[in-house]
Design an enzyme around this catalytic site. Structure first.
Site, PDB file in Angstrom:
ATOM      1  N   GLY A 228     -51.240  41.185 121.728  1.00  0.00           N
ATOM      2  CA  GLY A 228     -52.691  41.102 121.640  1.00  0.00           C
ATOM      3  C   GLY A 228     -53.231  41.920 120.483  1.00  0.00           C
ATOM      4  N   GLY A 231     -50.967  44.118 118.217  1.00  0.00           N
ATOM      5  CA  GLY A 231     -50.079  43.590 117.200  1.00  0.00           C
ATOM      6  C   GLY A 231     -48.936  42.791 117.766  1.00  0.00           C
ATOM      7  N   GLY A 257     -51.402  33.143 120.014  1.00  0.00           N
ATOM      8  CA  GLY A 257     -49.948  33.288 120.100  1.00  0.00           C
ATOM      9  C   GLY A 257     -49.218  32.115 119.488  1.00  0.00           C
ATOM     10  CG  ASP A 258     -50.108  28.387 120.993  1.00  0.00           C
ATOM     11  OD1 ASP A 258     -49.286  28.980 121.724  1.00  0.00           O
ATOM     12  OD2 ASP A 258     -51.072  27.753 121.430  1.00  0.00           O
TER      13      ASP A 258
END
Length: 313
Positions: A228, A231, A257-258
């Site tokens: 998140g 980092g 995240g993707d």
């Protein structure tokens, strides 16, 4: 070429509020948008936006309205015909970037449809550098589905098989780690903790490293762990690195995240070393978080700030 498989795609509807969400109240929305989504689709859109060739494999009925959004994304998509329709996911974001998501289960796949998706992925993977298996599994698909895909791809393509990344959670990720030996996994801190039965919510990079080392390289080739706003962490057989994102204004964390995974894969196919792969992954994740909805960041969207790296032991 990069190939992605999205077994459970979604039509992502994002509603932006001018104030924090008030549960049980009536609120006016500031804006709304729809995007062709699902983890693999999100990765593919970022790869294409960066100018790299990519094929997105997904189950999709011929009469599914989702196809309109998919065509608008400009992706080279391999559609595997199924009877059901793609689910719709709803994300609600407020001015602070806090996102509330409601995800539907998706279309149930029959055994024949599951086999067709596996076969289509094996065909698409011919000559690819990376195969990204990403997202949740729809109803009817067993937890070891990604293992089945990995085994089929490696059995057919042998030494020419692509590197395989898995971005999943829960039993699907656990099965892939236990039996598939993927070249890369991309969990967040919570998903990594679930793999080993620990609570890593809010953990720092060093704590996450201690856990990831139980998996890398014995069960997976490498782990890209997103943390998140703190980092990300990259662990492989040669070392571990932590990266801190540049300052941004968070608009929506959906798909961040993707995009981090897309950045890593892009850096790898361009021949960059592990630390630079992590740096680009964090840049892409930060860029996605600064955009509304499930938008895939393009190179021009990447933040200008530096991404400091630390070598961990």
């Amino acid at each position: 070429m990069i190939v992605t498989l999205t077994a459970n795609p979604s039509l992502d509807r994002t509603i932006t509020l001018p104030a924090p969400l008030q549960v049980g109240d009536v609120q006016g929305a500031q804006s709304a948008r729809e995007d062709a989504g699902g983890k693999g689709i999100n990765v593919a859109r970022a790869v294409v936006a960066a100018g790299e060739p990519c094929v997105a494999v997904l189950p999709l009925a011929m009469d599914d309205p989702f196809d309109t959004a998919l065509r608008g994304s400009g992706l080279d998509a391999h559609r595997v015909p199924i009877a059901g329709h793609v689910r719709a996911n709803l994300a609600i974001t407020d001015p602070a970037g806090i996102t509330t998501k409601l995800n539907l289960p998706g279309a149930r796949l029959s055994p024949d449809e599951i086999s067709a998706v596996v076969d289509a992925t094996v065909t698409a993977a011919a000559g690819a550098r990376w195969l990204v298996l990403a997202g949740s599994l729809p109803p009817g698909v067993p937890d070891d589905f990604y293992v089945r895909v990995i085994e089929a791809v490696r059995a057919v393509h042998g030494a020419q098989a692509p590197l395989i990344a898995v971005d999943a959670s829960g039993p699907a990720l656990a099965a892939a780690v236990a039996h598939g030996h993927p070249d890369l996994i991309k969990p967040n801190d919570e998903e990594l903790g679930d793999l080993v039965g620990a609570d890593l919510t809010g953990a720092d990079a060093q704590t996450a490293l201690d856990v990831a080392r139980a998996l890398v390289p014995d069960r997976v080739g490498a782990a890209l762990v997103t943390l998140g706003a703190r980092g990300a962490l990259l662990v492989d057989a040669d070392g571990a690195w932590a990266a801190v994102p540049p300052p941004i204004r968070v608009v929506s964390t959906v798909g961040a995240g993707d995009s981090s995974l897309a950045g890593y894969v892009l850096a790898h196919v361009r021949g960059q070393q592990a630390d630079e792969r992590l740096r680009l992954a964090v840049h892409y994740g930060a860029a996605a978080a600064s955009l509304p909805g499930t938008q895939a960041p393009a190179p021009d969207d990447l933040p200008l700030g530096d991404v400091p790296l630390t070598r961990l032991t």
